[in-house]
Enzyme design. Structure first.
Site, PDB file in Angstrom:
ATOM      1  N   ASP A  34       0.647  -1.349   0.086  1.00 16.81           N
ATOM      2  CA  ASP A  34      -0.060  -0.053   0.114  1.00 16.81           C
ATOM      3  C   ASP A  34       0.945   1.235   0.037  1.00 16.81           C
ATOM      4  O   ASP A  34       0.437   2.454   0.474  1.00 16.81           O
ATOM      5  CB  ASP A  34      -1.005  -0.165   1.381  1.00 16.81           C
ATOM      6  CG  ASP A  34      -2.058  -0.919   0.983  1.00 16.81           C
ATOM      7  OD1 ASP A  34      -2.549  -1.163  -0.216  1.00 16.81           O
ATOM      8  OD2 ASP A  34      -2.614  -1.783   2.003  1.00 16.81           O
TER       9      ASP A  34
ATOM     10  N   ASP B 194      -7.101  -4.095  -4.946  1.00 17.61           N
ATOM     11  CA  ASP B 194      -6.645  -2.651  -4.538  1.00 17.61           C
ATOM     12  C   ASP B 194      -5.276  -2.311  -5.155  1.00 17.61           C
ATOM     13  O   ASP B 194      -5.236  -0.953  -5.351  1.00 17.61           O
ATOM     14  CB  ASP B 194      -6.328  -2.531  -2.968  1.00 17.61           C
ATOM     15  CG  ASP B 194      -7.519  -3.384  -2.277  1.00 17.61           C
ATOM     16  OD1 ASP B 194      -8.067  -4.284  -2.762  1.00 17.61           O
ATOM     17  OD2 ASP B 194      -8.001  -2.694  -1.304  1.00 17.61           O
TER      18      ASP B 194
ATOM     19  N   TRP C 105     -12.319  -0.048  -7.302  1.00 19.41           N
ATOM     20  CA  TRP C 105     -10.728  -0.289  -7.409  1.00 19.41           C
ATOM     21  C   TRP C 105     -10.482  -0.666  -8.746  1.00 19.41           C
ATOM     22  O   TRP C 105      -9.568  -0.240  -9.532  1.00 19.41           O
ATOM     23  CB  TRP C 105     -10.042  -1.048  -6.414  1.00 19.41           C
ATOM     24  CG  TRP C 105      -9.770  -0.574  -4.987  1.00 19.41           C
ATOM     25  CD1 TRP C 105     -10.085  -1.604  -4.003  1.00 19.41           C
ATOM     26  CD2 TRP C 105      -9.659   0.707  -4.585  1.00 19.41           C
ATOM     27  NE1 TRP C 105      -9.725  -0.961  -2.593  1.00 19.41           N
ATOM     28  CE2 TRP C 105      -9.807   0.359  -3.096  1.00 19.41           C
ATOM     29  CE3 TRP C 105      -9.562   1.936  -4.830  1.00 19.41           C
ATOM     30  CZ2 TRP C 105      -9.727   1.620  -2.051  1.00 19.41           C
ATOM     31  CZ3 TRP C 105      -9.575   3.230  -4.139  1.00 19.41           C
ATOM     32  CH2 TRP C 105      -9.436   2.940  -2.805  1.00 19.41           C
TER      33      TRP C 105
ATOM     34  N   SER D  53     -14.897  -2.672   6.871  1.00 18.75           N
ATOM     35  CA  SER D  53     -14.755  -4.017   6.980  1.00 18.75           C
ATOM     36  C   SER D  53     -15.993  -4.914   7.495  1.00 18.75           C
ATOM     37  O   SER D  53     -16.291  -4.352   8.696  1.00 18.75           O
ATOM     38  CB  SER D  53     -13.433  -4.300   7.623  1.00 18.75           C
ATOM     39  OG  SER D  53     -13.186  -5.798   7.829  1.00 18.75           O
TER      40      SER D  53
ATOM     41  N   SER E 247     -18.905 -11.509   7.368  1.00 17.31           N
ATOM     42  CA  SER E 247     -20.083 -12.322   6.928  1.00 17.31           C
ATOM     43  C   SER E 247     -19.986 -13.833   7.337  1.00 17.31           C
ATOM     44  O   SER E 247     -18.668 -14.190   7.923  1.00 17.31           O
ATOM     45  CB  SER E 247     -19.952 -12.226   5.492  1.00 17.31           C
ATOM     46  OG  SER E 247     -19.014 -13.219   4.585  1.00 17.31           O
TER      47      SER E 247
END
Length: 384
Positions: free
Chosen positions: A98, A158, A233, A345, A348
C-alpha cells in the site's frame, strides 16, 4: 428515491468549499497525529502513522490547499511529509503493497505542489519499497505477508491504485524499472482478478511456479460475490493503467468493470458494501465506492476523446450529486469526515473480516469524494 440529478457547477463549488472548511476544522486534531481509517460514531480516532490508510487525510489537506492556496494547509501538509519521511526511512509497517495509497496523496502531491525535496525522496523510497515485493514467478506484487510464503503468494485488486507511484518514480528518476514492474503486475491482475462478466475478485492466489491459482473475495460477502470497493478499485485502477500504458486491454477492462458495476447499482447510485445485495436487504451501503468510481469516470473524461465521454461525465455528476445531497456530513464538528455511510470491513458467515468502520465515514471515501469535486471544479492535475 428517484435517480439523482447531475450536480451543477454551482453545487460543486459549494460542496467543495464545505469540504475544505471541514478539513480546516480538523487540522488541529490530525496534523501532529494521523487520522485513523474509519470513524467511530462519526468521529475519527487519532492514530500513529502506521496504518495503510494514513495517506488519504494529507491528500485532503493538499486538495484544500489547491482550492484556497491557504498557507495553513501547506504547513500542515509539510508537517505530515516529515512524518511520512520518518516512516519510510524507519520502515514502520511498510511490509505491504500500500505504498501508493500512503505516499501518492501525502508526498507525491506535496512535491508536485511545493517542490519539497523531502517529499520527493520519501516517495521514491516508497516506490523502492513497493517494487521489493515483486514476485518474478507469476509477475505480481505480493500484497502482504512473508515474501514467498504459500499462504501469502497473492495480490489484491486494490494494488492497481498503488501503481501510479511507480509510474511517477520512473518519470521522476528516469529509471524504467518502476514502470516495468507496474506494467507486469497490471497484466497479471487483468488476466486473473477480473471475471469474464467484468466483476472482480478481491484476492487472487498464484501457485509457487508462477501459474494462476484461484480467486477469493475475502473482504466481500463470499468468494463468488461482488465486493463493491474492490469493483470500484478495478474501475478506477484500470483507467489509470490505460493513461500510463495506452494498452487497449486496460481500456477494455475499464469498460467491462464499469459495465458490471452499473448493473448492480440501486436507484441512488450508491451500492451496498457487497453488490450481491440491494438496499432492501438491510445491508449497509459503501459510499466510498461511489466516490472512487466517480473519480474513475472523470479520469476517463480527461484522457479519452470527447465524443466517447459524455455519458461518463453525466454518470459521474449523478454519483457525486447523490453523495453531496444524501451522504455528505451536514453538521461540521471537529473530527468528523466528509461523507457518511461508508463501510471499511463487514464480517459475513463466509469471510474472515474483523467488523469495523461499518456505516461510518472512511478516510479514502472522504478523499475520493473531495477528489471528484476537485475534478469537476477545475482542470485538475491528478496526484495519481
Amino acid at each position: 428515491m428517484s435517480r439523482p440529478l447531475p450536480i451543477t457547477g454551482e453545487q460543486v463549488g459549494a460542496a467543495l468549499d464545505k469540504a475544505v472548511e471541514q478539513v480546516r476544522l480538523n487540522l488541529p486534531k490530525y496534523t501532529k497525529k494521523c487520522q485513523n481509517h474509519s470513524s467511530v460514531k462519526g468521529i475519527y480516532p487519532t492514530c500513529k502513522n502506521d496504518e495503510w490508510t494514513c495517506g488519504f487525510w494529507p491528500g485532503e489537506i493538499w486538495l484544500a490547499y489547491e482550492r484556497t492556496h491557504d498557507g495553513a494547509f501547506r504547513e500542515a501538509g509539510l508537517t505530515l511529509v516529515d512524518s511520512f519521511d520518518r516512516r519510510i526511512r524507519r520502515k514502520v509497517k511498510v511490509a505491504h503493497h500500500d505504498m501508493g495509497f500512503l505516499y501518492t496523496p501525502a508526498c507525491v502531491a506535496a512535491y508536485k505542489l511545493t517542490g519539497d525535496q523531502k517529499a520527493r525522496e520519501a516517495a521514491i523510497l516508497a516506490a523502492d519499497q513497493l517494487i521489493s515485493r515483486f514476485q518474478p514467478k507469476g509477475e505480481f506484487i505480493q500484497a502482504w505477508g512473508r515474501m514467498g510464503s504459500p499462504i501469502n503468494y497473492r495480490f489484491i485488486i486494490d494494488c492497481l491504485l498503488n501503481l501510479p507511484l511507480l509510474y511517477w518514480a520512473s518519470q521522476e528518476t528516469g529509471d524504467g524499472k518502476y514502470a516495468g514492474i507496474a506494467k507486469r503486475h497490471t497484466a497479471t491482475c487483468m488476466a486473473n482478478s477480473f471475471r469474464p462478466d467484468g466483476s472482480t475478485f478481491h484476492t487472487f492466489y498464484m501457485k509457487k511456479d508462477g501459474s494462476p491459482g484461484h480467486g477469493r473475495t475475502c473482504q466481500g460477502y463470499q468468494d463468488d460475490s461482488f465486493w463493491a470497493r474492490g469493483q470500484a478499485w478495478g474501475v478506477y485502477g484500470s483507467i489509470l493503467s490505460y493513461r500510463y500504458t495506452k494498452d487497449p486491454a486496460a481500456l477494455d477492462t475499464f469498460k467491462r468493470a464499469l459495465a458490471f458495476y452499473l448493473t448492480r447499482l440501486p436507484e441512488d447510485l450508491v451500492p451496498c458494501w457487497d453488490m450481491l445485495f440491494q438496499p432492501d436487504s438491510g445491508e449497509p451501503r459503501d459510499s466510498s465506492s461511489a466516490a472512487i468510481v466517480a473519480c474513475g469516470l472523470l479520469e476517463a473524461v480527461r484522457i479519452l476523446p470527447r465524443e466517447e465521454t459524455g455519458e461518463y461525465e453525466r454518470l459521474a455528476r449523478e454519483m457525486v450529486g447523490s453523495l453531496a445531497a444524501n451522504y455528505a456530513v451536514e453538521t461540521p464538528v471537529e473530527g468528523t469526515g466528509l461523507i457518511l455511510h461508508g463501510t471499511y470491513s463487514k464480517k459475513s458467515p463466509y469471510n474472515t473480516c474483523f467488523p469495523e468502520g461499518v456505516d461510518e465515514c472512511t478516510s479514502w471515501g472522504d478523499f475520493y469524494y473531495m477528489e471528484a469535486l476537485t475534478r469537476l471544479a477545475e482542470d485538475w492535475d491528478p496526484y495519481w
